[in-house]
Scaffold this active site. Structure first.
Site, PDB file in Angstrom:
ATOM      1  N   SER A  93       0.853  -1.203   0.000  1.00 43.98           N
ATOM      2  CA  SER A  93       0.000   0.000   0.000  1.00 43.98           C
ATOM      3  C   SER A  93       0.882   1.244   0.000  1.00 43.98           C
ATOM      4  CB  SER A  93      -0.858  -0.014   1.282  1.00 43.98           C
ATOM      5  OG  SER A  93      -1.418   1.264   1.509  1.00 43.98           O
ATOM      6  N   TYR A 122      -2.234  -1.828  10.332  1.00 40.28           N
ATOM      7  CA  TYR A 122      -2.259  -1.973   8.869  1.00 40.28           C
ATOM      8  C   TYR A 122      -1.018  -1.330   8.239  1.00 40.28           C
ATOM      9  CZ  TYR A 122      -4.023  -1.629   4.060  1.00 40.28           C
ATOM     10  OH  TYR A 122      -4.178  -1.735   2.701  1.00 40.28           O
TER      11      TYR A 122
HETATM   12  N1  LIG Z   1      -8.828  -0.976  -1.343  1.00 38.17           N
HETATM   13  C1  LIG Z   1      -7.827  -0.148  -1.096  1.00 38.17           C
HETATM   14  O1  LIG Z   1      -8.014   1.076  -0.975  1.00 38.17           O
HETATM   15  C2  LIG Z   1      -6.413  -0.689  -0.979  1.00 38.17           C
HETATM   16  C3  LIG Z   1      -5.354   0.214  -1.029  1.00 38.17           C
HETATM   17  C4  LIG Z   1      -4.056  -0.262  -0.907  1.00 38.17           C
HETATM   18  C5  LIG Z   1      -3.832  -1.615  -0.740  1.00 38.17           C
HETATM   19  N2  LIG Z   1      -4.873  -2.480  -0.695  1.00 38.17           N
HETATM   20  C6  LIG Z   1      -4.567  -3.903  -0.491  1.00 38.17           C
HETATM   21  O2  LIG Z   1      -5.093  -4.675  -1.546  1.00 38.17           O
HETATM   22  C7  LIG Z   1      -5.348  -6.001  -1.102  1.00 38.17           C
HETATM   23  C8  LIG Z   1      -6.746  -6.402  -1.542  1.00 38.17           C
HETATM   24  O3  LIG Z   1      -7.680  -5.556  -0.902  1.00 38.17           O
HETATM   25  P1  LIG Z   1      -9.089  -5.157  -1.541  1.00 38.17           P
HETATM   26  O4  LIG Z   1      -9.161  -3.691  -1.552  1.00 38.17           O
HETATM   27  O5  LIG Z   1      -9.322  -5.908  -2.776  1.00 38.17           O
HETATM   28  O6  LIG Z   1     -10.038  -5.632  -0.353  1.00 38.17           O
HETATM   29  P2  LIG Z   1     -11.255  -6.657  -0.329  1.00 38.17           P
HETATM   30  O7  LIG Z   1     -12.186  -6.382  -1.434  1.00 38.17           O
HETATM   31  O8  LIG Z   1     -11.747  -6.598   1.071  1.00 38.17           O
HETATM   32  O9  LIG Z   1     -10.562  -8.056  -0.608  1.00 38.17           O
HETATM   33  C9  LIG Z   1      -9.713  -8.669   0.308  1.00 38.17           C
HETATM   34  C10 LIG Z   1      -9.640 -10.138  -0.044  1.00 38.17           C
HETATM   35  O10 LIG Z   1      -8.762 -10.785   0.882  1.00 38.17           O
HETATM   36  C11 LIG Z   1      -9.366 -11.971   1.342  1.00 38.17           C
HETATM   37  N3  LIG Z   1      -8.886 -12.250   2.698  1.00 38.17           N
HETATM   38  C12 LIG Z   1      -8.969 -11.477   3.798  1.00 38.17           C
HETATM   39  N4  LIG Z   1      -8.441 -12.104   4.854  1.00 38.17           N
HETATM   40  C13 LIG Z   1      -7.999 -13.311   4.401  1.00 38.17           C
HETATM   41  C14 LIG Z   1      -7.363 -14.413   5.002  1.00 38.17           C
HETATM   42  N5  LIG Z   1      -7.064 -14.420   6.317  1.00 38.17           N
HETATM   43  N6  LIG Z   1      -7.054 -15.490   4.242  1.00 38.17           N
HETATM   44  C15 LIG Z   1      -7.349 -15.500   2.918  1.00 38.17           C
HETATM   45  N7  LIG Z   1      -7.951 -14.491   2.281  1.00 38.17           N
HETATM   46  C16 LIG Z   1      -8.282 -13.411   3.021  1.00 38.17           C
HETATM   47  C17 LIG Z   1     -10.878 -11.701   1.314  1.00 38.17           C
HETATM   48  O11 LIG Z   1     -11.628 -12.893   1.122  1.00 38.17           O
HETATM   49  P3  LIG Z   1     -12.299 -13.708   2.332  1.00 38.17           P
HETATM   50  O12 LIG Z   1     -13.042 -12.723   3.158  1.00 38.17           O
HETATM   51  O13 LIG Z   1     -13.138 -14.711   1.645  1.00 38.17           O
HETATM   52  O14 LIG Z   1     -11.175 -14.351   3.058  1.00 38.17           O
HETATM   53  C18 LIG Z   1     -10.986 -10.825   0.074  1.00 38.17           C
HETATM   54  O15 LIG Z   1     -11.198 -11.612  -1.086  1.00 38.17           O
HETATM   55  C19 LIG Z   1      -5.167  -5.981   0.413  1.00 38.17           C
HETATM   56  O16 LIG Z   1      -3.912  -6.515   0.751  1.00 38.17           O
HETATM   57  C20 LIG Z   1      -5.208  -4.504   0.741  1.00 38.17           C
HETATM   58  O17 LIG Z   1      -4.487  -4.195   1.905  1.00 38.17           O
HETATM   59  C21 LIG Z   1      -6.161  -2.056  -0.819  1.00 38.17           C
END
Ligand SMILES: NC(=O)c1ccc[n+]([C@@H]2O[C@H](COP(=O)([O-])OP(=O)(O)OC[C@H]3O[C@@H](n4cnc5c(N)ncnc54)[C@H](OP(=O)(O)O)[C@@H]3O)[C@@H](O)[C@H]2O)c1
Length: 260
Positions: free
Chosen positions: A139, A152
């Protein structure tokens, strides 16, 4: 790196950034396996893209990761690309008595140790492939922390540092280590955060499609540290005027902390 004919495992691939990357990788003629905790979410993804393979796994659970690695090596001996994308984000007002140490540990295990365990377990296998890669999703907050999400930020800074270390150790091997550092992206994670703090639209966000396109472009060009959009701006601002960058994010955090 050539982005076709690979076998790619994406953690957290059932939704958000992980699912969007899965879609794009399939369109580029790759085999894709996704994992996550929620089986229904994985099944829904497979219904949309039947060639996707699904495996239930909780990356914060050491045994679950061991089982995943075993299954992957047995059923997908051609695996050559790991995407460590699974992540959770929690807001913590550390002055409140309700601060939950177990949940904080879970956040660290999910965002950081899960990546370390899975990467470490697959390195011997990936070293034996002709071309292989790991993409870590960290991030922009790895550069400049948002104090309302202290755990985080720390996990993402850890992923950033870990990515640099393993890239250096694996130089001149078959494994390329990529890292993408997104800023705010329109996914469930961002919506959930806004709901918790009671803010409707916390600011401009990039679509997961655009992020996936920029990530794929970066991988194809062998750009090892991919900083899409605002994340690149934040990176440069922090390099040249760290206090300005920190104050900018601090102001947002203060508003959030008032709601926690
Ligand atoms: N959205 C943003 O603004 C943003 C910005 C910077 C970085 N990121 C990073 O991008 C990545 C994806 O995030 P996203 O925005 O796509 O969020 P999201 O839509 O909430 O997706 C997160 C995914 O991770 C899975 N997950 C969570 N805990 C898990 C675990 N213990 N084991 C296996 N799978 C797990 C969830 O599936 P289940 O619930 O089925 O496990 C979900 O499919 C993350 O690492 C996040 O920190 C996001």
């Amino acid at each position: 790196m050539d982005l076709s004919n690979n076998t790619i495992l994406i953690t957290g691939g059932g939704s958000g950034i992980g699912f969007t990357l899965a879609k794009k990788f399939i369109q580029l003629n790759n085999r894709v396996i996704i994992c996550g905790r929620n089986l229904e979410k994985l099944k829904a993804a497979k219904q949309k893209y039947p060639s996707i393979e699904i495996i239930q796994c909780d990356v914060s659970d050491e045994h679950s990761v061991e089982t995943l690695v075993q299954e992957i090596l047995e059923t997908h001996p051609n695996l050559n690309f790991l995407v460590n994308n699974a992540g959770i984000m929690k807001m913590w007002n550390i002055r409140r008595e309700t601060t939950n140490i177990r949940e904080q540990k879970k956040e660290i295990l999910t965002n950081f140790f899960g990546t370390v365990q899975l990467t470490q377990s697959l390195i011997p296998h990936l070293l034996g492939q002709k071309n292989s890669a790991v993409l870590n999703v960290s991030s922009g907050l790895a550069f400049v922390p948002m104090s309302a999400a202290p755990i985080y930020n720390a996990t993402k800074a850890a992923i950033h540092s870990y990515s640099i270390s393993i890239r250096q150790q694996l130089q001149n091997t078959a494994i390329k280590i990529f890292e993408v550092l997104p800023a705010a992206i329109e996914t469930q994670m961002a919506t959930d955060m806004e709901k918790i703090i009671g803010i409707e639209n916390s600011g401009p966000k990039m679509s997961p499609e655009k992020l996936a396109e920029l990530t794929i472009k970066g991988i194809k060009n062998d750009t090892y540290e991919i900083r899409p959009g605002m994340a690149n701006m934040l990176y440069h601002l922090h390099r040249f005027t760290p206090s300005l960058a920190q104050n900018m994010i601090r102001k947002q955090s203060e508003k959030i902390l008032l709601k926690l």
